[in-house]
Write a protein that holds these residues in place. Structure first.
Motif, PDB file in Angstrom:
ATOM      1  N   UNK A   1      60.650  10.097   7.957  1.00  0.00           N
ATOM      2  CA  UNK A   1      58.781   9.306   7.470  1.00  0.00           C
ATOM      3  C   UNK A   1      58.999   9.764   5.767  1.00  0.00           C
ATOM      4  N   UNK A   2      59.025  11.018   5.815  1.00  0.00           N
ATOM      5  CA  UNK A   2      59.439  11.175   4.560  1.00  0.00           C
ATOM      6  C   UNK A   2      59.470  10.166   2.567  1.00  0.00           C
ATOM      7  N   UNK A   3      60.482   9.445   3.574  1.00  0.00           N
ATOM      8  CA  UNK A   3      60.956   8.718   2.725  1.00  0.00           C
ATOM      9  C   UNK A   3      59.904   7.398   3.111  1.00  0.00           C
ATOM     10  N   UNK A   4      58.675   6.829   4.289  1.00  0.00           N
ATOM     11  CA  UNK A   4      58.108   5.658   4.100  1.00  0.00           C
ATOM     12  C   UNK A   4      56.508   6.252   3.532  1.00  0.00           C
ATOM     13  N   UNK A   5      56.110   7.949   3.313  1.00  0.00           N
ATOM     14  CA  UNK A   5      55.259   8.009   2.397  1.00  0.00           C
ATOM     15  C   UNK A   5      55.539   7.334   0.686  1.00  0.00           C
ATOM     16  N   UNK A   6      56.757   7.954   0.528  1.00  0.00           N
ATOM     17  CA  UNK A   6      57.684   7.836  -0.943  1.00  0.00           C
ATOM     18  C   UNK A   6      57.159   7.291  -1.106  1.00  0.00           C
ATOM     19  N   UNK A   7      57.622   5.196  -0.482  1.00  0.00           N
ATOM     20  CA  UNK A   7      58.239   3.765  -0.711  1.00  0.00           C
ATOM     21  C   UNK A   7      56.648   3.763  -0.639  1.00  0.00           C
ATOM     22  N   UNK A   8      55.913   4.096   0.055  1.00  0.00           N
ATOM     23  CA  UNK A   8      54.454   3.329  -0.059  1.00  0.00           C
ATOM     24  C   UNK A   8      53.801   3.306  -1.061  1.00  0.00           C
ATOM     25  N   UNK A  83      53.113  -0.720   3.480  1.00  0.00           N
ATOM     26  CA  UNK A  83      55.233  -1.516   2.229  1.00  0.00           C
ATOM     27  C   UNK A  83      54.413  -2.840   2.076  1.00  0.00           C
ATOM     28  N   UNK A  84      55.065  -3.905   3.244  1.00  0.00           N
ATOM     29  CA  UNK A  84      54.816  -5.303   3.002  1.00  0.00           C
ATOM     30  C   UNK A  84      54.103  -5.540   2.915  1.00  0.00           C
TER      31      UNK A  84
END
Length: 98
Positions: A1-8, A83-84
């Motif tokens: 989940x942290x990775x998705x927040x970072x990508x966002x 993100x998309x």
């Protein structure tokens, strides 16, 4: 989940950089961002972007931590959509600049 927040966060930062580099308040497609940029300058746009990203991230994080009806997989789906959509907005710069 942290990775998705970072990508966002990263794609929103890229969007902000591309917006400031390639657009003007008159050519910004988001009417709210255009109005803020016109009235408060690019610094206002930065604050607006920070607030919007923070609201999304903190809202999703709180929903997961407080065990509301929003399950982690739904939070991930919401982040992936964000993100998309933001990445597509960044890619659109390629087509508008050329």
């Amino acid at each position: 989940m942290k990775r998705l927040f970072a990508i966002y966060l990263a794609v929103n930062l890229l969007d902000l950089i591309l917006t400031g580099t390639l657009l003007t308040p008159d050519t910004e497609a988001n009417p709210a961002a255009s109005a803020i940029w016109s009235n408060f300058g690019f610094g206002g746009l930065v604050v607006y972007k920070i607030l919007m990203v923070s609201i999304v991230c903190l809202g999703l994080y709180a929903a997961i931590r407080l065990e509301w009806e929003l399950k982690e997989r739904w939070a991930k789906a919401i982040l992936l959509i964000g993100i998309i959509m933001t990445a597509l907005a960044c890619l659109s710069f390629v087509f508008t600049v050329t």
